[in-house]
Design a protein around this motif. Sequence first.
Motif, short mmCIF file in Angstrom:
data_model
loop_
_atom_site.label_atom_id
_atom_site.label_comp_id
_atom_site.label_asym_id
_atom_site.label_seq_id
_atom_site.Cartn_x
_atom_site.Cartn_y
_atom_site.Cartn_z
N VAL A 1 -14.36 -5.83 -0.50
CA VAL A 1 -15.20 -4.68 -0.82
C VAL A 1 -14.33 -3.59 -1.45
CG1 VAL A 1 -16.90 -5.08 1.00
CG2 VAL A 1 -14.91 -3.68 1.50
N ASP A 2 -14.92 -2.80 -2.32
CA ASP A 2 -14.24 -1.63 -2.87
C ASP A 2 -14.56 -0.45 -1.99
OD1 ASP A 2 -13.09 -2.93 -5.05
OD2 ASP A 2 -14.84 -2.63 -6.30
N THR A 3 -13.53 0.31 -1.63
CA THR A 3 -13.73 1.46 -0.75
C THR A 3 -12.79 2.58 -1.17
OG1 THR A 3 -13.88 2.14 1.57
CG2 THR A 3 -12.02 0.74 0.98
N SER A 4 -13.02 3.75 -0.63
CA SER A 4 -12.15 4.89 -0.88
C SER A 4 -11.22 5.07 0.30
CB SER A 4 -12.97 6.16 -1.07
OG SER A 4 -13.77 6.05 -2.21
N LEU A 5 -9.94 5.28 0.02
CA LEU A 5 -8.95 5.56 1.05
C LEU A 5 -8.56 7.02 0.93
CD1 LEU A 5 -6.55 2.50 0.70
CD2 LEU A 5 -8.36 2.83 2.38
N ASN A 6 -8.68 7.75 2.01
CA ASN A 6 -8.29 9.15 2.04
C ASN A 6 -6.96 9.23 2.78
OD1 ASN A 6 -8.25 11.89 1.89
ND2 ASN A 6 -9.87 12.23 3.36
N ILE A 7 -5.90 9.57 2.04
CA ILE A 7 -4.56 9.59 2.62
C ILE A 7 -4.13 11.03 2.80
CG2 ILE A 7 -2.16 8.88 2.31
CD1 ILE A 7 -3.24 6.51 0.68
N ALA A 8 -3.94 11.41 4.06
CA ALA A 8 -3.57 12.79 4.39
C ALA A 8 -2.11 13.03 4.04
CB ALA A 8 -3.80 13.05 5.87
N GLY B 1 -1.83 -2.35 -0.23
CA GLY B 1 -1.04 -3.16 -1.15
C GLY B 1 -0.44 -2.38 -2.31
N ARG B 2 0.42 -3.07 -3.02
CA ARG B 2 1.14 -2.45 -4.13
C ARG B 2 0.24 -2.03 -5.28
NH1 ARG B 2 4.26 -7.90 -5.14
NH2 ARG B 2 2.59 -9.09 -6.08
N THR B 3 -0.87 -2.73 -5.49
CA THR B 3 -1.80 -2.35 -6.55
C THR B 3 -2.40 -0.98 -6.28
OG1 THR B 3 -2.32 -4.67 -6.93
CG2 THR B 3 -3.86 -3.06 -7.82
N THR B 4 -2.75 -0.70 -5.05
CA THR B 4 -3.32 0.60 -4.68
C THR B 4 -2.27 1.69 -4.77
OG1 THR B 4 -4.90 -0.47 -3.20
CG2 THR B 4 -4.47 1.86 -2.83
N MET B 5 -1.03 1.40 -4.39
CA MET B 5 0.01 2.42 -4.36
C MET B 5 0.67 2.66 -5.72
SD MET B 5 1.86 1.86 -0.69
CE MET B 5 2.55 0.28 -1.08
N LYS B 6 0.53 1.71 -6.64
CA LYS B 6 1.22 1.80 -7.93
C LYS B 6 0.88 3.10 -8.65
CE LYS B 6 2.03 -0.77 -12.16
NZ LYS B 6 1.70 -1.98 -12.91
N GLY B 7 1.92 3.82 -9.04
CA GLY B 7 1.76 5.08 -9.76
C GLY B 7 1.49 6.28 -8.89
N THR C 1 -7.41 10.88 -2.47
CA THR C 1 -8.33 9.77 -2.31
C THR C 1 -8.07 8.74 -3.41
OG1 THR C 1 -9.99 11.24 -1.36
CG2 THR C 1 -10.78 9.13 -2.18
N HIS C 2 -8.00 7.48 -3.02
CA HIS C 2 -7.77 6.38 -3.95
C HIS C 2 -8.82 5.31 -3.70
CE1 HIS C 2 -3.84 8.06 -4.88
NE2 HIS C 2 -3.63 8.15 -3.58
N THR C 3 -9.21 4.62 -4.75
CA THR C 3 -10.11 3.49 -4.61
C THR C 3 -9.26 2.24 -4.41
OG1 THR C 3 -11.74 4.54 -6.03
CG2 THR C 3 -11.95 2.16 -5.72
N ALA C 4 -9.68 1.41 -3.48
CA ALA C 4 -8.92 0.19 -3.20
C ALA C 4 -9.86 -0.96 -2.89
CB ALA C 4 -7.99 0.41 -2.01
#
Length: 70
Positions: free
Chosen positions: A6-13, A45-51, A25-28
């Motif tokens: 599933v595609d979801t939003s990650l909210n990283i404090a 994963g690295r795809t979400t963190m890239k950049g 907020t990132h989509t992952a």
Amino acid sequence: MPKWDVDTSLNIAPSSSFNSGSSTTHTAEVTLTNRNSMGFRMLIGRTTMKGHYLVDPGQSYLLRKTRKQT
């Protein structure tokens, strides 16, 4: 057993050690699987963190651990 993605939003404090700004907020794409017997409930994963983030694999637990919520 089927694998559910599933595609979801990650909210990283922000961490107080690195910045005091607002959260980001990132989509992952997340794979739904039972991780009860594993050490971490979720892996980012690295795809979400890239950049966005730089990870030093030689370091761990740089911030204090939080109490487990019940």
